[in-house]
Design a protein around this motif. Sequence first.
Motif, PDB file in Angstrom:
ATOM      1  N   HIS A  84      19.402  25.608  19.788  1.00  0.00           N
ATOM      2  CA  HIS A  84      18.248  24.753  19.478  1.00  0.00           C
ATOM      3  C   HIS A  84      18.605  23.555  18.612  1.00  0.00           C
ATOM      4  N   GLU A  85      19.856  23.181  18.610  1.00  0.00           N
ATOM      5  CA  GLU A  85      20.314  22.097  17.733  1.00  0.00           C
ATOM      6  C   GLU A  85      19.557  20.790  17.976  1.00  0.00           C
ATOM      7  N   ILE A  86      19.387  20.408  19.218  1.00  0.00           N
ATOM      8  CA  ILE A  86      18.704  19.151  19.533  1.00  0.00           C
ATOM      9  C   ILE A  86      17.229  19.245  19.149  1.00  0.00           C
ATOM     10  N   THR A  87      16.614  20.373  19.452  1.00  0.00           N
ATOM     11  CA  THR A  87      15.208  20.564  19.093  1.00  0.00           C
ATOM     12  C   THR A  87      15.032  20.466  17.587  1.00  0.00           C
ATOM     13  N   LEU A  88      15.940  21.048  16.838  1.00  0.00           N
ATOM     14  CA  LEU A  88      15.843  21.009  15.379  1.00  0.00           C
ATOM     15  C   LEU A  88      16.023  19.594  14.837  1.00  0.00           C
ATOM     16  N   LYS A  89      16.933  18.839  15.431  1.00  0.00           N
ATOM     17  CA  LYS A  89      17.111  17.452  15.002  1.00  0.00           C
ATOM     18  C   LYS A  89      15.835  16.660  15.252  1.00  0.00           C
ATOM     19  N   ASN A  90      15.227  16.875  16.427  1.00  0.00           N
ATOM     20  CA  ASN A  90      13.980  16.188  16.744  1.00  0.00           C
ATOM     21  C   ASN A  90      12.862  16.619  15.794  1.00  0.00           C
ATOM     22  N   ILE A 100       3.978  19.134  15.663  1.00  0.00           N
ATOM     23  CA  ILE A 100       5.242  19.776  16.029  1.00  0.00           C
ATOM     24  C   ILE A 100       5.244  19.973  17.540  1.00  0.00           C
ATOM     25  N   SER A 101       6.360  19.685  18.168  1.00  0.00           N
ATOM     26  CA  SER A 101       6.457  19.789  19.617  1.00  0.00           C
ATOM     27  C   SER A 101       6.398  21.244  20.068  1.00  0.00           C
ATOM     28  N   PRO A 102       5.976  21.485  21.309  1.00  0.00           N
ATOM     29  CA  PRO A 102       5.964  22.860  21.843  1.00  0.00           C
ATOM     30  C   PRO A 102       7.361  23.485  21.846  1.00  0.00           C
ATOM     31  N   GLU A 103       8.394  22.664  22.079  1.00  0.00           N
ATOM     32  CA  GLU A 103       9.764  23.175  22.069  1.00  0.00           C
ATOM     33  C   GLU A 103      10.138  23.693  20.683  1.00  0.00           C
ATOM     34  N   ALA A 104       9.729  22.958  19.669  1.00  0.00           N
ATOM     35  CA  ALA A 104      10.025  23.379  18.292  1.00  0.00           C
ATOM     36  C   ALA A 104       9.262  24.657  17.961  1.00  0.00           C
ATOM     37  N   GLU A 105       8.016  24.750  18.405  1.00  0.00           N
ATOM     38  CA  GLU A 105       7.245  25.963  18.164  1.00  0.00           C
ATOM     39  C   GLU A 105       7.891  27.170  18.845  1.00  0.00           C
ATOM     40  N   THR A 106       8.377  26.973  20.060  1.00  0.00           N
ATOM     41  CA  THR A 106       9.064  28.043  20.786  1.00  0.00           C
ATOM     42  C   THR A 106      10.337  28.448  20.065  1.00  0.00           C
ATOM     43  N   ALA A 107      11.080  27.464  19.607  1.00  0.00           N
ATOM     44  CA  ALA A 107      12.324  27.745  18.887  1.00  0.00           C
ATOM     45  C   ALA A 107      12.040  28.546  17.623  1.00  0.00           C
ATOM     46  N   HIS A 108      11.029  28.155  16.895  1.00  0.00           N
ATOM     47  CA  HIS A 108      10.697  28.877  15.664  1.00  0.00           C
ATOM     48  C   HIS A 108      10.188  30.281  15.963  1.00  0.00           C
TER      49      HIS A 108
END
Length: 144
Positions: A84-90, A100-108
């Motif tokens: 999730h490195e790219i998602t975390l940078k974003n 917060i993006s849906p991708e970030a929510e999924t990652a968390h």
Amino acid sequence: MKSLSAFAVLCLLSQTAFLPVARAADTLPKPATTDNDAAYTATLEKRSAAIIDALDLGDSAKSTRVKARLIAHYRALNAWQQAHEITLKNLRAQKSGGAISPEAETAHAEREKLRQTFLADLSKELTPAQIDTVKDALTYKKLQ
């Protein structure tokens, strides 16, 4: 002779059917088997040993099991971080923006699942107070 031809065709078809899978596997990152991996393993051993020492379990079998769980958790967190490195940078870039993006929510959510699984595993071996000691060590004494 017809059965041989059918067999030859079947062999050719089976080889070409798996060709895309083999090519896709070639593009996957290879696991690190270098000195970096050995250094990472040594770091995990050292961190985990310090936590085990702080717990003062007095049972070598339990200490070994808990240490293995700690190392597995560190590795799982590292794999999550890399995935999730790219998602975390974003996400860091968006923090000031609000949503917060849906991708970030999924990652968390995935990270929280790792955490809950880890704590459930620890609860099989440790008391709640000992689990707090582990949490405190994992957060570099920020839990206190």
